[in-house]
Design a protein around this motif. Structure first.
Motif, PDB file in Angstrom:
ATOM      1  N   ALA A  52      26.742  19.487 -50.077  1.00  0.00           N
ATOM      2  CA  ALA A  52      26.978  20.158 -48.801  1.00  0.00           C
ATOM      3  C   ALA A  52      28.467  20.193 -48.460  1.00  0.00           C
ATOM      4  O   ALA A  52      28.986  21.223 -48.027  1.00  0.00           O
ATOM      5  N   PHE A  53      29.153  19.080 -48.652  1.00  0.00           N
ATOM      6  CA  PHE A  53      30.573  19.004 -48.275  1.00  0.00           C
ATOM      7  C   PHE A  53      31.404  20.034 -49.034  1.00  0.00           C
ATOM      8  O   PHE A  53      32.180  20.793 -48.434  1.00  0.00           O
ATOM      9  N   TYR A  54      31.248  20.078 -50.338  1.00  0.00           N
ATOM     10  CA  TYR A  54      32.078  20.995 -51.123  1.00  0.00           C
ATOM     11  C   TYR A  54      31.652  22.450 -50.955  1.00  0.00           C
ATOM     12  O   TYR A  54      32.494  23.358 -51.037  1.00  0.00           O
ATOM     13  N   GLN A  55      30.381  22.692 -50.713  1.00  0.00           N
ATOM     14  CA  GLN A  55      29.962  24.061 -50.410  1.00  0.00           C
ATOM     15  C   GLN A  55      30.537  24.511 -49.073  1.00  0.00           C
ATOM     16  O   GLN A  55      31.007  25.650 -48.941  1.00  0.00           O
ATOM     17  N   ILE A  56      30.515  23.629 -48.081  1.00  0.00           N
ATOM     18  CA  ILE A  56      31.101  23.967 -46.773  1.00  0.00           C
ATOM     19  C   ILE A  56      32.585  24.272 -46.927  1.00  0.00           C
ATOM     20  O   ILE A  56      33.101  25.239 -46.336  1.00  0.00           O
ATOM     21  N   LYS A  57      33.269  23.472 -47.699  1.00  0.00           N
ATOM     22  CA  LYS A  57      34.708  23.685 -47.920  1.00  0.00           C
ATOM     23  C   LYS A  57      34.970  25.086 -48.466  1.00  0.00           C
ATOM     24  O   LYS A  57      35.896  25.782 -48.009  1.00  0.00           O
ATOM     25  N   GLU A  58      34.162  25.515 -49.422  1.00  0.00           N
ATOM     26  CA  GLU A  58      34.357  26.840 -50.022  1.00  0.00           C
ATOM     27  C   GLU A  58      33.820  27.947 -49.114  1.00  0.00           C
ATOM     28  O   GLU A  58      34.434  29.012 -48.987  1.00  0.00           O
ATOM     29  N   LEU A  59      32.681  27.720 -48.465  1.00  0.00           N
ATOM     30  CA  LEU A  59      32.106  28.731 -47.571  1.00  0.00           C
ATOM     31  C   LEU A  59      33.024  29.028 -46.390  1.00  0.00           C
ATOM     32  O   LEU A  59      33.028  30.146 -45.860  1.00  0.00           O
ATOM     33  N   SER A  60      33.815  28.047 -45.970  1.00  0.00           N
ATOM     34  CA  SER A  60      34.695  28.231 -44.813  1.00  0.00           C
ATOM     35  C   SER A  60      35.784  29.268 -45.074  1.00  0.00           C
ATOM     36  O   SER A  60      36.381  29.789 -44.134  1.00  0.00           O
ATOM     37  N   LYS A  61      36.024  29.590 -46.334  1.00  0.00           N
ATOM     38  CA  LYS A  61      37.011  30.616 -46.667  1.00  0.00           C
ATOM     39  C   LYS A  61      36.488  32.014 -46.303  1.00  0.00           C
ATOM     40  O   LYS A  61      37.268  32.942 -46.107  1.00  0.00           O
ATOM     41  N   THR A  62      35.169  32.126 -46.202  1.00  0.00           N
ATOM     42  CA  THR A  62      34.532  33.415 -45.912  1.00  0.00           C
ATOM     43  C   THR A  62      33.893  33.445 -44.530  1.00  0.00           C
ATOM     44  O   THR A  62      33.864  34.489 -43.878  1.00  0.00           O
ATOM     45  N   TYR A  63      33.382  32.303 -44.078  1.00  0.00           N
ATOM     46  CA  TYR A  63      32.592  32.261 -42.847  1.00  0.00           C
ATOM     47  C   TYR A  63      33.212  31.366 -41.768  1.00  0.00           C
ATOM     48  O   TYR A  63      33.916  30.396 -42.076  1.00  0.00           O
ATOM     49  N   ASP A  64      32.902  31.700 -40.534  1.00  0.00           N
ATOM     50  CA  ASP A  64      33.140  30.825 -39.385  1.00  0.00           C
ATOM     51  C   ASP A  64      31.887  29.954 -39.268  1.00  0.00           C
ATOM     52  O   ASP A  64      30.809  30.437 -38.900  1.00  0.00           O
ATOM     53  N   ILE A  65      32.009  28.676 -39.590  1.00  0.00           N
ATOM     54  CA  ILE A  65      30.846  27.813 -39.779  1.00  0.00           C
ATOM     55  C   ILE A  65      30.518  26.975 -38.547  1.00  0.00           C
ATOM     56  O   ILE A  65      31.392  26.327 -37.971  1.00  0.00           O
ATOM     57  N   THR A  66      29.233  26.994 -38.185  1.00  0.00           N
ATOM     58  CA  THR A  66      28.680  26.007 -37.270  1.00  0.00           C
ATOM     59  C   THR A  66      27.871  25.043 -38.115  1.00  0.00           C
ATOM     60  O   THR A  66      26.933  25.455 -38.810  1.00  0.00           O
ATOM     61  N   LEU A  67      28.236  23.773 -38.088  1.00  0.00           N
ATOM     62  CA  LEU A  67      27.510  22.754 -38.843  1.00  0.00           C
ATOM     63  C   LEU A  67      26.562  22.015 -37.908  1.00  0.00           C
ATOM     64  O   LEU A  67      26.984  21.453 -36.897  1.00  0.00           O
ATOM     65  N   PHE A  68      25.274  22.030 -38.256  1.00  0.00           N
ATOM     66  CA  PHE A  68      24.262  21.283 -37.510  1.00  0.00           C
ATOM     67  C   PHE A  68      23.672  20.248 -38.457  1.00  0.00           C
ATOM     68  O   PHE A  68      23.186  20.582 -39.537  1.00  0.00           O
ATOM     69  N   ALA A  69      23.705  18.973 -38.053  1.00  0.00           N
ATOM     70  CA  ALA A  69      23.165  17.909 -38.898  1.00  0.00           C
ATOM     71  C   ALA A  69      22.455  16.873 -38.047  1.00  0.00           C
ATOM     72  O   ALA A  69      22.861  16.600 -36.913  1.00  0.00           O
TER      73      ALA A  69
END
Length: 401
Positions: free
Chosen positions: A30-47
């Motif tokens: 999850a951490f490394y996918q979020i790091k890469e996804l943030s280059k394309t998306y404005d991320i809301t993380l819910f955990a």
């Protein structure tokens, strides 16, 4: 929201655990996918979390997420949910990670934002969003959880085998049922995809893990131990592997020691180490690379479990030659005898260990080939790009409609 995120499409990511620190495989992915996804998306993380998440850990994700929402579900409530699960058809772990309050928080987030996509990790999070139909959704199965539970049944005590059988049955049923609630599906390996019994399982995209660039750095190699094993040491497949090595493997190498590093060592392993001079357990290591580099050979004789073994990828990236089983190597698809050594019986594993111990030149050759293999095939940037392409297809279809 900062200026760099202002024009990015919004993405809601739903996790069962806060993705830091990186002591578990799902957190690392999850951490490394979020790091890469943030280059394309404005991320809301819910955990969800059963304990307070420190500000230091939250700050590790603030770099990549414009919003972080943590739903605290205390352990007593989760225990109660497990008890109530006896009267339900849902898997126990779905109950364990679910709360009505958390579902309401997600509902509010969806109402207040214009999410273009929802990404769920593991089927244990799907109850939160399965009935949201106006936003495309992707489910990351990660691995076949039902098979993972099935493989543990024979190693359980007589009094709880029935519980594991029941959970495996529920998980298998739920893996099929939840498929149709999501537009996209991902999983770590082809081996795990074949374990999902849905008739359309070939539609599940294989998105493997990657390796952080820091694992390819040239570092000093103390190699104070002949053998090393790394992992979350409260995870049953890892506990099983270490016990197997102590009982069936180490006696054949009386002059050697096995170093075991990783978070939360199980009490049974700590007890074994207290009475066995061949086993040393360190627990959590600040820089886990130090553990890999302290062994001549990385052993991972995995007998149970599913998914992709990050420990093997990391060892290979650090040029620590690896010996493992087909069960662990099949998802990675390394070549036996070239990039890795494979053994499925005690005799085969012992033979491979002697082969490597006898020749530092052979260890060097296999280690170099292993690093080249991992560097070429396992990049978080590349694997997450594949995920983004899958999500983008939904956006294109939505625009056309």
């Amino acid at each position: 929201m900062n200026s760099s995120q202002a024009h990015k499409p919004q993405l809601l990511i739903v996790l069962s655990r806060f993705p830091f620190p990186l002591e578990k495989g799902d957190k690392l992915r999850a951490f490394y996918q979020i790091k890469e996804l943030s280059k394309t998306y404005d991320i809301t993380l819910f955990a969800t979390s059963d304990s307070k998440v420190s500000m230091a850990h939250q700050q590790m994700l603030e770099t990549y997420c414009s919003r972080i929402v943590i739903a605290y579900i205390p352990k007593w409530r989760r225990t109660l949910s497990l008890a109530l699960a006896l009267f339900s058809e849902l898997p126990f772990q779905v109950h364990y990670f679910y709360s009505n309050l958390a579902r309401k928080k997600i509902k509010s987030l969806v109402e207040e934002n214009e999410y273009k996509h929802i990404y769920c990790q593991l089927i244990r999070t799907t109850e939160y969003v399965k009935n949201i139909h106006h936003i495309p959704k992707t489910l990351d199965y990660m691995d076949a959880l039902s098979t993972g539970i099935e493989r543990r049944i024979e190693r359980r005590h007589w009094y709880d085998k029935w519980l594991f059988r029941l959970e495996a049955k529920r998980l298998k049923k739920y893996e099929l049922k939840i498929f149709d609630f999501f537009e996209n599906h991902t999983i770590i390996s082809r081996q795990d995809r074949q374990l999902i019994s849905h008739p359309e399982r070939e539609k599940i995209h294989c998105i493997p893990n990657g390796i952080a660039p820091s694992f390819f750095e040239t570092l000093e190699r103390p190699e104070e131990y002949d053998f090393v094993f790394v992992g979350n040491m409260s995870y049953p497949p890892n506990i099983d592997a270490v016990k197997y090595m102590v009982e069936a493997i180490l006696p054949k190498f009386p002059a050697s020691k096995l170093l075991v590093s990783g978070a939360t060592p199980h009490p049974s392993l700590v007890k074994i180490a207290q009475h066995n001079s061949q086993l040393e357990i360190t627990g959590w290591v600040e820089d886990i690379r130090d553990a890999y580099l302290n062994g001549k050979i990385f052993l991972a004789p995995m007998k149970i479990g599913t998914g992709m073994q990050n420990k093997l990828l990391e060892a290979m990236a650090l040029k620590t030659p690896c010996i493992t089983t087909d069960l662990a190597n099949n998802p990675i698809e390394a070549t036996d005898g070239k990039e890795i050594l494979v053994g499925n019986t005690s005799e085969e594993i012992i033979s491979q260990m002697k082969y490597l111990l006898e020749s530092s030149e052979t260890r060097t050759q296999i280690a170099a080939a292993a690093q080249d293999f991992v560097k070429e095939k396992y990049s978080w940037e590349e694997t997450t790009y594949q995920l983004i392409e899958i999500m983008n297809q939904n956006h294109v279809e939505s625009t056309i409609k």
